[in-house]
Scaffold this active site. Sequence first.
Site, PDB file in Angstrom:
ATOM      1  CB  THR A 228      -0.907  -0.004   1.262  1.00 17.79           C
ATOM      2  OG1 THR A 228      -1.809  -1.087   1.147  1.00 17.79           O
ATOM      3  CG2 THR A 228      -1.667   1.283   1.431  1.00 17.79           C
TER       4      THR A 228
ATOM      5  CG  ASP B   7      -1.869  -6.666  -2.332  1.00 15.89           C
ATOM      6  OD1 ASP B   7      -2.787  -5.830  -2.352  1.00 15.89           O
ATOM      7  OD2 ASP B   7      -1.692  -7.470  -1.385  1.00 15.89           O
ATOM      8  CB  SER B   8       2.538  -8.036   1.001  1.00 11.09           C
ATOM      9  OG  SER B   8       1.482  -7.961   1.925  1.00 11.09           O
ATOM     10  CB  SER B   9      -2.270 -10.838  -0.766  1.00  7.13           C
ATOM     11  OG  SER B   9      -2.760  -9.892   0.141  1.00  7.13           O
TER      12      SER B   9
ATOM     13  CB  THR C   8       0.278  -4.058   6.398  1.00  5.01           C
ATOM     14  OG1 THR C   8      -0.980  -4.009   5.721  1.00  5.01           O
ATOM     15  CG2 THR C   8       0.890  -2.680   6.465  1.00  5.01           C
ATOM     16  CG  ASP C   9      -2.834  -7.582   3.460  1.00  3.35           C
ATOM     17  OD1 ASP C   9      -3.198  -6.875   4.419  1.00  3.35           O
ATOM     18  OD2 ASP C   9      -3.394  -7.561   2.343  1.00  3.35           O
TER      19      ASP C   9
ATOM     20  CB  THR D 104      -1.247 -21.263  22.091  1.00  8.27           C
ATOM     21  OG1 THR D 104      -2.539 -20.914  22.593  1.00  8.27           O
ATOM     22  CG2 THR D 104      -0.363 -20.032  22.092  1.00  8.27           C
ATOM     23  CD  GLN D 105      -7.353 -22.681  18.202  1.00  9.05           C
ATOM     24  OE1 GLN D 105      -8.318 -22.144  18.732  1.00  9.05           O
ATOM     25  NE2 GLN D 105      -7.438 -23.854  17.608  1.00  9.05           N
ATOM     26  CB  CYS D 106      -3.857 -17.917  23.456  1.00  6.16           C
ATOM     27  SG  CYS D 106      -5.040 -18.946  24.308  1.00  6.16           S
TER      28      CYS D 106
HETATM   29  N1  ASP Z   1      -2.871  -5.544   0.549  1.00  7.66           N
HETATM   30  C1  ASP Z   1      -1.804  -4.651   0.897  1.00  7.66           C
HETATM   31  C2  ASP Z   1      -0.513  -5.445   0.891  1.00  7.66           C
HETATM   32  O1  ASP Z   1      -0.317  -6.237   1.782  1.00  7.66           O
HETATM   33  C3  ASP Z   1      -2.051  -4.071   2.220  1.00  7.66           C
HETATM   34  C4  ASP Z   1      -0.972  -3.158   2.735  1.00  7.66           C
HETATM   35  O2  ASP Z   1       0.074  -2.965   2.187  1.00  7.66           O
HETATM   36  O3  ASP Z   1      -1.211  -2.573   3.792  1.00  7.66           O
HETATM   37  O4  ASP Z   1       0.287  -5.264   0.019  1.00  7.66           O
END
Ligand code: ASP
Length: 337
Positions: A14, A59-61, A91-92, A272-274
Amino acid sequence: MNNKKVYIAYTGGTIGMKPSEKGFIPESGYFKEQIAKLPEFESPDMPQIEMNEYEHLIDSSNITPEDWFKISQDIESRFEEFDGFVVLHGTDTMAYTASALSFMLEDLSKPVIVTGSQIPWSQMRTDARDNLITSLMLAANYEIPEVGLFFHNRLYRGNRSRKLDASGFHAFQSPNFPALAEVGTKIKVNEHLLLQEPAKKLKIQKIVPPKVVIVSLFPGFDAQMLESVINSGIQGLVLMTYGMGNAPSDDPALLKVLKSASQDGVVIVNCTQCYKGSVDMCGYETGHALLDAGVVSGFDMTPEATLTKLSYLLSCKLTTEEIKQKMQSNLRGELSR
Ligand code: ASP
């Protein structure tokens, strides 16, 4: 003129995206053009910067272990020339990348700070400016011999961090380890928390796309489904369990599947899921049953650190026993023991 030098590896995310009809998209050349307009880059406090915009901004996805290797190679190839490194990233999957790099960059002696933003640089209320400028300051001026993740006034250890807010500016947290640095009117680096500077030279270890999965338990979990996953030829399994690492102890089918997978050499790690806290398989009978089935403890590692560490170890030439032992040892500050 500041004589510190920072290398920026711009992978996408982003932070540098441009508005389009389909939402924000990365576009080559756009971010460089945008940041060139910032007067702060003329300040005497600003280190000298070189930015490498990656050929395919993503996009980091869409990130893959192959991309992690490219980032590692990029850092290694410029390592001697710079005081520190900033990786601009979406961020993803930032916590996965920060964790993976912490393992892949062996004997790291300089700061590698991964950062990004929730709102693109080009937008009015962006958080990109603060995240980038502070990351540059941290990378240039502090001896931080590890991979950190900087976001919203906090520097976290990369392999301790998690994205826990999809839209807030305080998007990352480090549930089981304090922040390495807190940023207010002053930058306060908690030096006593930092890793020791290594004596050896940096080298990188590739993560070969692993046959590893994360499976989360839930009431009504069907052991047969897990068996199908295991039979697909996996080498490693991160089992997300309840509380202190518990799973149903009265489901013989589940325990049988886990035991036979473990006997066949699949490394099964209990995570752990916690949100916070550590696995302790000796706390309850329900945890003990997993221990008896050959499952090893992930202690207080994040799921991201557990998965990337397991993938990293499976890529090194190690025996199953060595992998199990290292999964339970502290390699890069990812686990408290
Ligand atoms: N979908 C974006 C990514 O991970 C989200 C971000 O950068 O905040 O590239």
